[in-house]
Scaffold this active site. Structure first.
Site, PDB file in Angstrom:
ATOM      1  N   LYS A  36       0.810  -1.170   0.034  1.00  0.00           N
ATOM      2  CA  LYS A  36      -0.017   0.118  -0.190  1.00  0.00           C
ATOM      3  C   LYS A  36       0.954   1.250   0.236  1.00  0.00           C
ATOM      4  O   LYS A  36       1.798   1.304   0.583  1.00  0.00           O
ATOM      5  CB  LYS A  36      -1.059   0.095   1.143  1.00  0.00           C
ATOM      6  CG  LYS A  36      -1.995   1.226   1.273  1.00  0.00           C
ATOM      7  CD  LYS A  36      -2.719   1.367   2.291  1.00  0.00           C
ATOM      8  CE  LYS A  36      -2.443   1.521   3.769  1.00  0.00           C
ATOM      9  NZ  LYS A  36      -1.954   2.677   3.961  1.00  0.00           N
TER      10      LYS A  36
ATOM     11  N   GLU B  51      -9.405   7.802   3.590  1.00  0.00           N
ATOM     12  CA  GLU B  51      -9.168   8.113   5.045  1.00  0.00           C
ATOM     13  C   GLU B  51      -9.786   9.560   5.354  1.00  0.00           C
ATOM     14  O   GLU B  51      -9.529  10.306   4.655  1.00  0.00           O
ATOM     15  CB  GLU B  51      -7.854   7.925   5.456  1.00  0.00           C
ATOM     16  CG  GLU B  51      -7.511   8.343   7.126  1.00  0.00           C
ATOM     17  CD  GLU B  51      -6.097   7.715   7.582  1.00  0.00           C
ATOM     18  OE1 GLU B  51      -5.603   7.173   6.837  1.00  0.00           O
ATOM     19  OE2 GLU B  51      -5.747   8.200   8.816  1.00  0.00           O
TER      20      GLU B  51
END
Ligand code: KIV
Length: 278
Positions: free
Chosen positions: A122, A190
């Site tokens: 990631k 996020e």
């Protein structure tokens, strides 16, 4: 593990395929892990287990994720690898190991894969990371994207504020679209408002995985120490504590201290005698 997850090891392609034209079949369940025992706990229930660079703050007491090194990710990655059999195993690329150019990103991603056995990495960033994501995917490195609040940019953001409440919403949507178009198999979103998370989730063909981004996302991820109540330095609004292990552990430590001071522990059952069998 969710009903739709096959009993063999989950692959990046499986995760990508879970999102069809009508959306996700069932929300993806994702957690972080940093150690073997916790990876074992998560493995049976999660589609994806991430060794997040949050390890720096959660286990090492760092003030941000910026101090986390590739060596730390490899050490924790190797520990997590020993606890996983089924979930897709993803490791975060730490700050300073991929942003320079695609070549740097490939060298470090390949090292993470080689030395931890992870199946994907990631990395944080939107449009400006698209070229790197394409470069990695074309060379055999599956990539999970991360847009919205990207904690490695804390000094640029000036804190861990909600992103995308104003005109930057359009940029974050474009970030997610660019990351998906570059070949990421899923995207972490996020700390953005629900409306933006829903818009991104509709717009991109790959699963979105929310953290502080509402149930509109195709799946959820939390830092495991947050949801277990083990990390208590601060508590983000988006965290639900599914247990209070920190408080329970504190009580256990206090009980141990009392028992030792009272010479009540160790008791007769913990003591070895001179003869074998006692
Ligand atoms: O570092 C981390 O743990 C993360 C997730 C929680 C998304 O990036």
């Amino acid at each position: 593990m969710s009903a739709q997850t096959p009993s063999r090891r989950v692959t990046p392609l499986d995760i990508r395929a879970r999102k069809g034209r009508d959306g996700i079949d069932a929300p993806l369940v994702c957690l972080t892990a940093y150690t073997t025992p916790v990876a074992r706990l998560a493995d049976g229930e999660c589609d994806i287990v991430l060794v997040g660079d949050s390890v720096g703050m959660v286990l090492h007491g760092m003030a941000s994720t910026l101090e986390v090194t590739l060596e730390m990710m490899i050490l924790h990655g190797r520990a997590v690898a020993r606890g996983l059999e089924k979930a897709l195993f993803v490791v975060d690329m730490p700050f300073g190991t991929y942003e320079e150019d695609p070549g740097q990103a490939f060298r470090n991603a390949a090292r993470l894969m080689r030395e931890t056995g992870c199946h994907a990495v990631k990395l944080e960033g939107g449009q400006h990371m698209a070229e790197t994501i394409r470069f990695l995917v074309q060379r055999g490195v599956p990539v999970m994207g991360h847009v919205g609040l990207t904690p490695q940019g804390v000094n640029v953001f000036g804190g861990y504020r909600v992103q995308g409440r104003g005109p930057d919403a359009a940029r974050i949507l474009a970030d997610a679209e660019a990351v998906a178009a570059a070949g990421a198999f899923a995207i972490v979103i996020e700390k953005v408002p629900e409306r933006l998370a829903a818009e991104i989730t509709r717009a991109v063909p790959v699963p979105t995985i929310g953290i502080g981004a509402s149930a509109a996302c195709d799946g959820q991820i939390l830092v495991i120490d947050d949801m277990l109540g083990l990390f208590t330095a601060f508590r983000p609004k988006f965290v639900r504590r599914f247990a209070e292990l920190g408080a329970e552990a504190a009580q256990a430590v206090a009980a141990y201290a009392r028992a030792v001071r009272a010479r009540e522990f160790p008791g007769p059952e913990h003591v070895f005698g001179d003869e074998a069998g006692r």
